[in-house]
Design a protein around this motif. Sequence first.
Motif, mmCIF file in Angstrom:
data_model
loop_
_atom_site.group_PDB
_atom_site.id
_atom_site.type_symbol
_atom_site.label_atom_id
_atom_site.label_comp_id
_atom_site.label_asym_id
_atom_site.label_seq_id
_atom_site.Cartn_x
_atom_site.Cartn_y
_atom_site.Cartn_z
ATOM 1 N N SER A 152 0.817 -1.209 0.000
ATOM 2 C CA SER A 152 0.000 0.000 0.000
ATOM 3 C C SER A 152 0.853 1.263 0.000
ATOM 4 N N HIS A 153 0.333 2.305 -0.605
ATOM 5 C CA HIS A 153 0.996 3.609 -0.636
ATOM 6 C C HIS A 153 0.183 4.664 0.079
ATOM 7 N N MET A 154 -0.709 4.251 0.962
ATOM 8 C CA MET A 154 -1.503 5.205 1.729
ATOM 9 C C MET A 154 -1.501 4.842 3.198
ATOM 10 N N VAL A 155 -1.278 5.855 4.019
ATOM 11 C CA VAL A 155 -1.351 5.738 5.466
ATOM 12 C C VAL A 155 -2.526 6.611 5.897
ATOM 13 N N HIS A 156 -3.426 6.045 6.682
ATOM 14 C CA HIS A 156 -4.597 6.789 7.129
ATOM 15 C C HIS A 156 -4.462 7.207 8.591
ATOM 16 N N PHE A 157 -5.192 8.242 8.971
ATOM 17 C CA PHE A 157 -5.081 8.836 10.297
ATOM 18 C C PHE A 157 -6.444 9.009 10.934
ATOM 19 N N ARG A 158 -6.436 9.105 12.251
ATOM 20 C CA ARG A 158 -7.654 9.433 12.988
ATOM 21 C C ARG A 158 -7.930 10.928 12.849
ATOM 22 N N THR A 159 -9.120 11.319 13.202
ATOM 23 C CA THR A 159 -9.517 12.728 13.137
ATOM 24 C C THR A 159 -8.575 13.590 13.978
ATOM 25 N N ASN A 160 -8.140 14.704 13.418
ATOM 26 C CA ASN A 160 -7.277 15.685 14.105
ATOM 27 C C ASN A 160 -5.977 15.092 14.631
ATOM 28 N N SER A 161 -5.477 14.052 13.993
ATOM 29 C CA SER A 161 -4.283 13.375 14.480
ATOM 30 C C SER A 161 -3.235 13.237 13.384
ATOM 31 N N ALA A 162 -1.982 13.270 13.806
ATOM 32 C CA ALA A 162 -0.857 12.987 12.913
ATOM 33 C C ALA A 162 -0.063 11.799 13.452
ATOM 34 N N THR A 163 -0.697 10.986 14.298
ATOM 35 C CA THR A 163 -0.055 9.819 14.887
ATOM 36 C C THR A 163 -0.263 8.608 13.992
ATOM 37 N N ILE A 164 0.826 7.924 13.676
ATOM 38 C CA ILE A 164 0.770 6.723 12.843
ATOM 39 C C ILE A 164 0.547 5.541 13.780
ATOM 40 N N GLY A 171 -1.266 1.374 14.483
ATOM 41 C CA GLY A 171 -1.780 0.103 13.989
ATOM 42 C C GLY A 171 -1.148 -0.368 12.694
ATOM 43 N N ASP A 172 -2.018 -0.824 11.778
ATOM 44 C CA ASP A 172 -1.553 -1.356 10.498
ATOM 45 C C ASP A 172 -0.854 -0.300 9.657
ATOM 46 N N ASN A 173 -1.095 0.957 9.920
ATOM 47 C CA ASN A 173 -0.433 2.023 9.166
ATOM 48 C C ASN A 173 1.075 2.021 9.397
ATOM 49 N N ARG A 174 1.503 1.597 10.574
ATOM 50 C CA ARG A 174 2.939 1.480 10.847
ATOM 51 C C ARG A 174 3.555 0.413 9.943
ATOM 52 N N LYS A 175 2.815 -0.664 9.701
ATOM 53 C CA LYS A 175 3.294 -1.731 8.810
ATOM 54 C C LYS A 175 3.434 -1.205 7.384
ATOM 55 N N ILE A 176 2.503 -0.364 6.964
ATOM 56 C CA ILE A 176 2.557 0.216 5.619
ATOM 57 C C ILE A 176 3.806 1.082 5.478
ATOM 58 N N VAL A 177 4.089 1.898 6.480
ATOM 59 C CA VAL A 177 5.283 2.745 6.436
ATOM 60 C C VAL A 177 6.538 1.869 6.405
ATOM 61 N N LYS A 178 6.554 0.799 7.188
ATOM 62 C CA LYS A 178 7.717 -0.092 7.212
ATOM 63 C C LYS A 178 7.946 -0.753 5.858
ATOM 64 N N LYS A 179 6.889 -1.165 5.175
ATOM 65 C CA LYS A 179 7.047 -1.782 3.850
ATOM 66 C C LYS A 179 7.584 -0.769 2.846
ATOM 67 N N ASN A 180 7.096 0.466 2.904
ATOM 68 C CA ASN A 180 7.622 1.509 2.028
ATOM 69 C C ASN A 180 9.072 1.809 2.369
ATOM 70 N N ALA A 181 9.413 1.801 3.647
ATOM 71 C CA ALA A 181 10.794 2.039 4.063
ATOM 72 C C ALA A 181 11.712 0.943 3.528
ATOM 73 N N SER A 182 11.274 -0.299 3.602
ATOM 74 C CA SER A 182 12.086 -1.412 3.081
ATOM 75 C C SER A 182 12.336 -1.237 1.594
ATOM 76 N N TYR A 183 11.304 -0.851 0.867
ATOM 77 C CA TYR A 183 11.458 -0.641 -0.568
ATOM 78 C C TYR A 183 12.446 0.496 -0.843
ATOM 79 N N LEU A 184 12.290 1.610 -0.142
ATOM 80 C CA LEU A 184 13.158 2.767 -0.372
ATOM 81 C C LEU A 184 14.606 2.465 0.011
ATOM 82 N N GLU A 185 14.807 1.699 1.075
ATOM 83 C CA GLU A 185 16.175 1.333 1.453
ATOM 84 C C GLU A 185 16.814 0.429 0.403
ATOM 85 N N ALA A 186 16.009 -0.456 -0.184
ATOM 86 C CA ALA A 186 16.523 -1.367 -1.206
ATOM 87 C C ALA A 186 16.739 -0.663 -2.546
#
Length: 180
Positions: A69-81, A83-98
């Motif tokens: 996935s290329h989308m991370v979703h947030f709760r209302t009025n929040s910028a905190t990553i 649940g599963d959104n942390r996994k999405i960021v980690k997968k994108n990070a792995s790709y970018l590092e590679a």
Amino acid sequence: MKMNKGMLVVVGLAALAGCAGNKAVKPHGASGTASRGMSTQASGAGQNGNMQGAGMGGANSGSSLSSFSHMVHFRTNSATISGDNRKIVKKNASYLEAHPNVHVRLEGNTDERGTAQYNMALGWRRADAVKHMLEVLGVSGSQLATISFGKSRPLAMGHDRTAWAKNRRVYFNYKYFASK
């Protein structure tokens, strides 16, 4: 007349948006066709399309851009990553590092509620939160760019909780740099 830094940023963003080509300023469409040459991904699924010709990796280079996935979703009025959104960021990070030659623009978005100024700031906080997490995970800051669209680029056009939840997001726009 004295201008504060916030106003200078807003004016600068407006100027950049006005100078950008059509590929950089069209909102995500709900019709199933893509803005900026991408498929609409209301579900948060990865982009379609072969990016190998744009330096995005070959057949033997691990996961492809369409495998996560290329989308991370947030709760209302929040910028905190969370649940599963942390996994999405980690997968994108792995790709970018590679793929250290790949760049991504992190596009912060909000739902329609609230003032334009509040939503623009919240979009920046969301994009910066994702950027910070990517950097903590080892991605080079030189691969990352951030922008806030506030409430100006809704993914879902409704005026209900479901639409608002889809619009509170950061989008990993890999094709923004590939099309340059």
